[in-house]
Each structure stands twice: as structure tokens, then as C-alpha cells.
Design an enzyme around this catalytic site. Structure first.
Site, PDB file in Angstrom:
ATOM      1  CG  ASP A  35      40.699  46.040  54.256  1.00 42.26           C
ATOM      2  OD1 ASP A  35      39.487  46.322  54.242  1.00 42.26           O
ATOM      3  OD2 ASP A  35      41.334  45.686  53.239  1.00 42.26           O
ATOM      4  CB  ILE A  36      43.155  41.485  52.781  1.00 41.83           C
ATOM      5  CG1 ILE A  36      44.217  40.461  52.440  1.00 41.83           C
ATOM      6  CG2 ILE A  36      42.407  41.944  51.547  1.00 41.83           C
ATOM      7  CD1 ILE A  36      43.661  39.129  51.964  1.00 41.83           C
ATOM      8  CG  ASN A  92      31.733  51.532  51.479  1.00 38.91           C
ATOM      9  OD1 ASN A  92      31.555  52.743  51.536  1.00 38.91           O
ATOM     10  ND2 ASN A  92      32.936  50.987  51.416  1.00 38.91           N
ATOM     11  CD  GLU A 100      35.658  45.874  46.833  1.00 41.25           C
ATOM     12  OE1 GLU A 100      36.324  44.989  47.414  1.00 41.25           O
ATOM     13  OE2 GLU A 100      36.158  46.884  46.318  1.00 41.25           O
ATOM     14  CB  VAL A 101      32.572  41.825  51.623  1.00 41.08           C
ATOM     15  CG1 VAL A 101      32.262  40.542  52.391  1.00 41.08           C
ATOM     16  CG2 VAL A 101      33.941  41.736  50.943  1.00 41.08           C
ATOM     17  CG  HIS A 105      32.515  45.460  55.821  1.00 43.44           C
ATOM     18  ND1 HIS A 105      31.615  44.802  55.012  1.00 43.44           N
ATOM     19  CD2 HIS A 105      33.212  46.290  55.015  1.00 43.44           C
ATOM     20  CE1 HIS A 105      31.775  45.210  53.761  1.00 43.44           C
ATOM     21  NE2 HIS A 105      32.739  46.117  53.732  1.00 43.44           N
ATOM     22  CG  HIS A 107      35.881  50.062  55.649  1.00 44.72           C
ATOM     23  ND1 HIS A 107      36.827  49.438  54.864  1.00 44.72           N
ATOM     24  CD2 HIS A 107      34.690  49.769  55.080  1.00 44.72           C
ATOM     25  CE1 HIS A 107      36.237  48.816  53.857  1.00 44.72           C
ATOM     26  NE2 HIS A 107      34.928  49.000  53.958  1.00 44.72           N
TER      27      HIS A 107
HETATM   28  P1  5GP Z   1      33.657  47.141  50.989  1.00 41.86           P
HETATM   29  O1  5GP Z   1      34.057  47.652  49.652  1.00 41.86           O
HETATM   30  O2  5GP Z   1      32.736  45.959  50.870  1.00 41.86           O
HETATM   31  O3  5GP Z   1      33.167  48.208  51.909  1.00 41.86           O
HETATM   32  O4  5GP Z   1      35.005  46.638  51.669  1.00 41.86           O
HETATM   33  C1  5GP Z   1      35.433  45.323  51.654  1.00 41.86           C
HETATM   34  C2  5GP Z   1      36.811  45.301  52.261  1.00 41.86           C
HETATM   35  O5  5GP Z   1      37.142  43.967  52.549  1.00 41.86           O
HETATM   36  C3  5GP Z   1      37.909  45.843  51.342  1.00 41.86           C
HETATM   37  O6  5GP Z   1      38.575  46.925  51.994  1.00 41.86           O
HETATM   38  C4  5GP Z   1      38.825  44.641  51.123  1.00 41.86           C
HETATM   39  O7  5GP Z   1      40.190  44.988  51.066  1.00 41.86           O
HETATM   40  C5  5GP Z   1      38.507  43.760  52.325  1.00 41.86           C
HETATM   41  N1  5GP Z   1      38.680  42.333  52.080  1.00 41.86           N
HETATM   42  C6  5GP Z   1      38.214  41.625  51.020  1.00 41.86           C
HETATM   43  N2  5GP Z   1      38.530  40.321  51.155  1.00 41.86           N
HETATM   44  C7  5GP Z   1      39.196  40.215  52.321  1.00 41.86           C
HETATM   45  C8  5GP Z   1      39.780  39.109  53.014  1.00 41.86           C
HETATM   46  O8  5GP Z   1      39.744  37.957  52.575  1.00 41.86           O
HETATM   47  N3  5GP Z   1      40.384  39.372  54.204  1.00 41.86           N
HETATM   48  C9  5GP Z   1      40.450  40.639  54.726  1.00 41.86           C
HETATM   49  N4  5GP Z   1      41.049  40.783  55.898  1.00 41.86           N
HETATM   50  N5  5GP Z   1      39.894  41.703  54.096  1.00 41.86           N
HETATM   51  C10 5GP Z   1      39.293  41.491  52.919  1.00 41.86           C
END
Ligand code: 5GP
EC number: 3.-.-.-
Length: 120
Positions: A35-36, A92, A100-101, A105, A107
Site C-alpha cells: 500500500d502506498i 472495504n 476509495e478504489v 482489494h 488489505h
Molecule cells: P480502500 O479505502 O479503497 O479500501 O483502500 C484503498 C487503498 O489503496 C488505500 O489504503 C490507499 O493508500 C491505497 N492506494 C491508493 N492509491 C494507490 C496507489 O497508487 N498505489 C498503491 N500502492 N496504493 C494505493
């Protein structure tokens, strides 16, 4: 439910190689990468290679081979990152889930006690 996958999401771009990632594990079914913005000493995301938005989308529409392959990839990723002392897996989904994405995924968080399951 209508799952309209957006192929411009950031993880779709990572899968196409348009955005770099720090890969932990990859096979025909899944990609695992750091994760970034890590929330724990180890914070890895495991994504299926197919166009699925969320866990409920994936488990409804993916093939048996895709589902098995993805789950096995999570196991391989756990082996790679070392989770003997425990870990937390989070998926999520959509607005109230805090997603968010919009590409499925999981985690994988490890390396410290994770605390209560949910914030109060
Ligand atoms: P969500 O909130 O959708 O469950 O988690 C999305 C995750 O993707 C977040 O923890 C965020 O830090 C990670 N993320 C967002 N953009 C990028 C990216 O460009 N590269 C990587 N490696 N992680 C990302």
C-alpha cells in the site's frame, strides 16, 4: 445489483502497468503489492486480475477458477510477508464500507497488534 466496473480506476492502471507498484506476489489470478500509505508495519493489498469492484461482485460473478486462484494468492502473499504473529484482512466495499478504489482489494495488515476491530 448492477456492478459497473470503471477501468480507469488506479488499480486497473496498476494491473495494466501504467502505474508502478512494489509487487509482493503475482500470478495469473492476482497481484499483491505494498500500500502506498501503509497503516501498519506491513500493509499489502491483494487484488484479482479480473474486473471486479468489490467482494460481493467478485463472489457473485467470478469463475470458480478465479475465486480459488485469488484465495490461494492471498495465502501465498501471507507466506511472503510472514504473518506468524497474526494479521488482519479487510475488504472495504462502496461508500459506507469506506472503499476509495473501486477494484476489489483485500488489505493485509500485520506487524503490530491491530486493536479493536472497529473504531468506536
Ligand atoms: P480502500 O479505502 O479503497 O479500501 O483502500 C484503498 C487503498 O489503496 C488505500 O489504503 C490507499 O493508500 C491505497 N492506494 C491508493 N492509491 C494507490 C496507489 O497508487 N498505489 C498503491 N500502492 N496504493 C494505493
Amino acid at each position: 445489483m448492477d456492478f459497473a466496473y470503471d477501468d480507469q480506476n488506479i488499480f486497473a492502471k496498476i494491473l495494466r502497468g501504467e502505474i508502478p507498484n512494489k509487487t509482493v506476489y503475482e500470478d495469473d489470478y492476482a497481484l499483491a503489492f505494498h500500500d502506498i500509505a501503509p497503516q501498519a508495519p506491513v500493509h499489502v493489498l491483494v487484488i484479482p486480475k479480473g474486473p471486479f469492484m468489490s467482494l460481493d461482485h467478485f463472489t457473485r460473478d467470478a469463475s470458480d477458477a478465479e475465486i480459488t486462484g485469488y484465495m490461494r494468492a492471498i495465502s501465498k502473499t501471507c507466506e511472503m510477508i510472514g504473518v506468524e504473529d497474526g494479521f488482519r484482512a479487510i475488504a472495504n466495499a462502496r461508500a459506507q464500507g469506506g472503499q476509495e478504489v473501486p477494484h476489489l482489494h483485500v488489505h493485509l495488515l500485520a506487524g503490530r497488534p491491530m486493536g479493536p476491530m472497529l473504531a468506536p
